[in-house]
Design an enzyme around this catalytic site. Structure first.
Site, PDB file in Angstrom:
ATOM      1  CD1 TRP B 317     -36.597 -21.684 -20.498  1.00  0.00           C
ATOM      2  CD2 TRP B 317     -34.512 -22.092 -21.545  1.00  0.00           C
ATOM      3  NE1 TRP B 317     -35.621 -21.121 -19.286  1.00  0.00           N
ATOM      4  CE2 TRP B 317     -34.701 -21.500 -20.146  1.00  0.00           C
ATOM      5  CE3 TRP B 317     -33.417 -22.850 -21.653  1.00  0.00           C
ATOM      6  CZ2 TRP B 317     -33.346 -20.150 -19.520  1.00  0.00           C
ATOM      7  CZ3 TRP B 317     -31.984 -21.631 -21.416  1.00  0.00           C
ATOM      8  CH2 TRP B 317     -31.947 -21.219 -20.094  1.00  0.00           C
ATOM      9  CG  HIS B 318     -31.657 -24.302 -24.766  1.00  0.00           C
ATOM     10  ND1 HIS B 318     -31.779 -24.785 -23.827  1.00  0.00           N
ATOM     11  CD2 HIS B 318     -30.328 -24.090 -24.280  1.00  0.00           C
ATOM     12  CE1 HIS B 318     -30.705 -25.587 -22.842  1.00  0.00           C
ATOM     13  NE2 HIS B 318     -30.415 -24.365 -23.206  1.00  0.00           N
ATOM     14  N   GLY B 319     -35.321 -22.092 -27.493  1.00  0.00           N
ATOM     15  CA  GLY B 319     -35.210 -21.679 -28.663  1.00  0.00           C
ATOM     16  C   GLY B 319     -36.482 -21.829 -29.163  1.00  0.00           C
TER      17      GLY B 319
END
Lengths: 402, 469
Positions: B317-319
């Site tokens: 989700w972060h990257g």
């Protein structure tokens, strides 16, 4: 994982209502007026200057004699626009040999020993200027010296500006007199003033060409400088053009507020005070022993080697010298310092430059005093004279033949 | 429109005034209009994506509400929203992965799509809305009111990630902020700005330099210091964003949940996630972890597998990159490790229990910060090199300037001393504070000092780290 509790008070309790009444509109208005008054006062007084004076004993512990600045002298301060400065330097008179001197503040600072008094109206002649005069006396052709020194100039920055000198300037300097001071090998980055060279398209082309070649440890610094410059030029770059204009307008509107207008000045005084507090409270001064290894060292050495190669590639002679160090201080670790000297010798030998170690050229009594002890980097007028003499001894014969 | 720009401050001022002089439907229109202007200021194309996902969610929510219990009415819209997120965020990564498998010469072109700002945040809010409706939650109507849920400007770009049950009542029964609310919002805004400009931005050049050039010349000590420095940078950066968001919302009478609670005080990896990006943690816990845990039943090993899997998804989700997945997996493994030894520490005598708490804090701090190396390194190879050097203690010579280390020390001081003080201040109910005390009149000094700091360090163009997510 626990939940986040949201506390909301849609209907204030009687106690809250009481408190809210206490914070009536009158009080809030009073708060706004009082804040405006403090902002106005703070915009006009300089409490940090008083702190600085207190920490430096009213300036008694640091004395600098002004130096003679000529059109051919570039003292690049952090905020200066280097492109503008370099573009305004006059062309070399025909028949004269152009010497470019690059180094740190030792080049243009005259720091007085403890107890020495300033001489009113007197201007010190820098070592580089004295060297030019010495050489001109012996040679019919004459010499013009361009001192492009900056405080704490590291070699990524030195290389950065060398691209301008050796690729864009016509004709390029015939001699590069390069000062290497181990202390600057721990510094990194390209300051905003230097970044202004990116306004010159030919400089950008040369930089692109250089960075497309073999990878270098300083390339990330260059890339960061370009990014930084781009961002400075377009505040809020992600937004459309109209927003940038609005931001610009707001900023120029804020310039009317003294607290905003003086922000650079106050920031500089603030950082100065923090620095002096560091020296006074923690005892960490410029003479404190420090390691110079790892990334900063690698970046600087690679940039230095490329800089010498760049100058040699344009046909210039490169005279590299290890800068004088105050004999009264011991600020480097011996093994690291020896490795650094070996690296300088190796670079000079590999690139066909001349090298001289002048670290012990200036006697201790000629060095200045800095806040809490001997100044490790700067000396007085006598020091400049001794350095000019030594430079002439070492490099002069190759430069000026009678 | 960056939160740290003067344009934003002007925008906020106008929005607050408009909200104060309007009521009911008009106020909702003002809030929605301001939110859309704020978002369009980044890039008007983003607005289409936000509105499309928002309107679609509203429509799908209506269908769910009309026929509750029909799972397909929930699944397909959720899949569609995730697909939209994947198209923008993960297409490039997927194309690169496919290229690895393809023979050379037949590689796919990696598309370069512009990632709409905050898409990870507002898509998660839309999904949570649909799930909450499916579970019996109340529909948020009409459309203009619903759109404020994902689009309300203070939280749209980087959270906090709101839940319907905490946001909807504030829209349905709006209240005008009191003077005390306004003051609390303003305090929060100023603290956020100062944290971002003075702390996060000042430590950034050291971190950038340390991670540059493959970090090949860094000693183990410097890599540990860099890990800590980035840990502090990202904390001050992200928590300052949350402060500005919470403060801005409060100024228009909306209360947001907290997003941080001194995360480096955590005594275990699980505790860390209870304190770091708390609104994401609870989203993950409620919509992913708990349902999976229920499926695992009594099979403890399966719970652990799910835990690692969920944390890997948090990383993703972060990257869009393997490094982020590894970072998430690292945290999943740390949490599993902690659960395995948790039982042992509970059986210790009191004195040993205290010692194990201190040890737990130190180990958690070290391992969480080591994880930041994965998060920040530009390549996996570099992260591997730095982590290897850290855990094999390759070299202990500090190579950076003393001022860099002092800046880190100052940030540690700010975290240990100033942050708890600020937290104490923010935790109070502003409507129950006695403002008649003489200390009230020290505020002008504080405000002027904060303004001076903001002016001195202002660089509105230094983006928040979490904007890229």
């Amino acid at each position: 994982m626990t939940s986040t509790r949201l506390e909301r008070s849609p209907t204030p309790s009687p106690a809250s209502a009481e408190a809210t009444r206490a914070l009536g509109r009158g009080r809030v208005a009073g708060l706004v007026v009082a804040t405006a008054l403090v902002v106005a006062v703070l915009g006009r007084v300089s409490p940090l200057d008083n702190l600085r004076d207190a920490l430096t004993g009213g300036g008694a512990t640091v004395r600098m004699q002004p130096v003679r600045m000529e059109a051919r002298t570039t003292d690049v301060k952090t905020g200066d626009a280097l492109l503008e400065t370099l573009s305004s330097i006059p062309a070399t008179p025909a028949g004269k040999t152009q010497i470019l001197v690059i180094g740190n503040s030792q080049q243009y600072t005259s720091s007085l020993p403890r107890g020495a008094a300033l001489v009113p109206g007197h201007e010190v002649v820098m070592a580089s200027q004295q060297l030019a005069e010495r050489l001109s006396r012996r040679s019919a052709e004459g010499f013009t010296v361009y001192t492009s020194a900056a405080p704490n100039q590291n070699f990524a920055e030195a290389l950065w500006q060398s691209v301008y000198w050796f690729k864009l300037r016509a004709p390029p300097p015939q001699v590069l007199l390069l000062q290497a001071s181990f202390d600057t090998f721990r510094k990194a980055g390209v300051r905003p003033g230097f970044q202004t060279l990116l306004d010159e398209p030919r400089f950008v082309e040369e930089l692109d060409r250089m960075m497309s070649m073999d990878p270098r440890a300083y390339h990330d610094e260059f890339a960061a400088a370009r990014r930084d410059f781009r961002e400075r030029r377009s505040e809020g770059a992600a937004g459309p053009r109209q927003e940038v204009t609005l931001e610009d307008r707001l900023r120029s509107g804020l310039e009317r507020l003294p607290l905003f207008r003086r922000r650079e000045e106050v920031r500089s005084a603030f950082l100065g005070a923090v620095y002096l507090l560091r020296v006074r409270a923690l005892g960490i001064s410029p003479t404190t022993k420090r390691h110079i290894t790892g990334q900063p060292l690698t970046q600087n050495l690679e940039a230095l080697a490329d800089m010498v190669r760049l100058a040699r590639g344009s046909g210039a002679s490169v005279l590299l010298y290890n800068a004088p160090i105050n004999p009264a201080v011991s600020m480097f670790y011996e093994d690291e310092y020896e490795r650094y000297l070996e690296a300088l010798r190796a670079i000079a030998a590999a690139e066909g430059a001349e090298f001289a170690d002048l670290s012990s050229a200036v006697p201790s009594e000629y060095w200045g005093y800095w806040v809490d002890g001997p100044d490790p980097i700067h000396f007085d007028e006598r020091g400049h004279g001794v350095l000019a003499e030594r430079l002439d001894e070492v490099f002069g014969p190759g430069l000026a033949r009678p | 429109m960056a939160f740290t720009s003067y344009t934003y401050l002007l925008f906020l001022f106008v929005a607050v005034i408009l909200c104060r002089i309007t009521r009911g439907v008009t106020r909702e229109h003002v809030l929605l209009g301001a939110s859309l202007v704020f978002y369009a200021a980044w890039d008007p194309r983003f607005l289409l994506v936000l509105l499309a996902i928002g309107v679609f969610t509203y429509w799908a929510g209506g269908r769910i509400a009309r026929q509750r219990g029909t799972l397909s009415r929930l699944v397909w819209p959720v899949v569609a929203i995730l697909l939209a997120l994947s198209v923008f965020k993960y297409t490039g990564m997927l194309a690169e992965l496919v290229n690895l498998a393809l023979p050379s010469g037949s590689a796919l072109t990696v598309p370069s799509l512009v990632l709409p700002l905050g898409i990870s945040f507002f898509t998660f809010e839309c999904i949570s809305y649909l799930i909450d409706l499916y579970k019996g939650g109340k529909e948020l109507m009409p459309l203009r009111r619903f759109l404020l849920f994902p689009a309300f400007w203070p939280h749209m770009v980087a959270g906090p990630i709101l839940r319907l049950k905490e946001f909807a009542p504030q829209l349905e029964n709006p209240r005008q902020p009191t003077s005390a609310d306004m003051l609390a919002g303003f305090d929060r805004l100023l603290v956020g700005l100062a944290k971002k400009l003075v702390l996060a931005n000042s430590i950034a050049p050291f971190v950038d330099q340390g991670f540059a050039n493959g970090a090949v010349a860094n000693s183990a000590l410097d890599n540990w210091i860099l890990a800590l420095a980035f840990g502090l940078q990202i904390y001050f950066d992200f928590s300052s964003y949350s402060d500005i968001a919470i403060g801005s919302a409060r100024l228009v009478g909306i209360q947001f949940p907290e997003n941080f609670n001194l995360p480096y005080h955590a005594r275990s990896p699980t505790d860390f996630w209870n304190r770091w990006h708390m609104t994401l943690s609870r989203w993950i816990r409620d919509y992913l972890f708990f349902p999976l845990n229920l499926r695992a039943g009594k099979r403890v090993w399966l719970r652990y597998v799910y835990l690692v899997l969920v944390m890997s998804l948090v990383g993703l989700w972060h990257g869009a990159g393997l490094a982020f997945i590894l970072w998430g997996t690292w945290h999943g493994l740390l949490m599993v490790g902690h659960r395995l030894i948790q039982g042992t520490s509970q059986r210790l005598p009191a004195w040993a229990g205290k010692a194990s708490e201190i040890l737990g804090w130190a180990v958690t701090l070290a391992l969480v910060n080591a994880g930041w190396i994965l998060f920040r390194s530009p390549t996996i190879a570099q992260a591997g090199r730095m982590l290897r050097s850290m855990f094999t203690v390759r070299g202990v010579t500090p190579a950076f300037g003393v001022n860099d280390y002092l800046m880190i020390l100052f940030c540690i001081f700010a975290y240990l001393v100033l942050e708890p003080l600020a937290k104490k201040l923010f935790d109070r109910d502003p409507n129950a504070v006695d403002y008649s005390r003489w200390t009230f009149w020290l505020r002008p000094l504080g405000y002027a000092g904060a303004l001076q700091l903001i002016f001195m360090f202002d660089r509105s163009n230094v983006a928040f780290i979490y904007f890229q997510f």
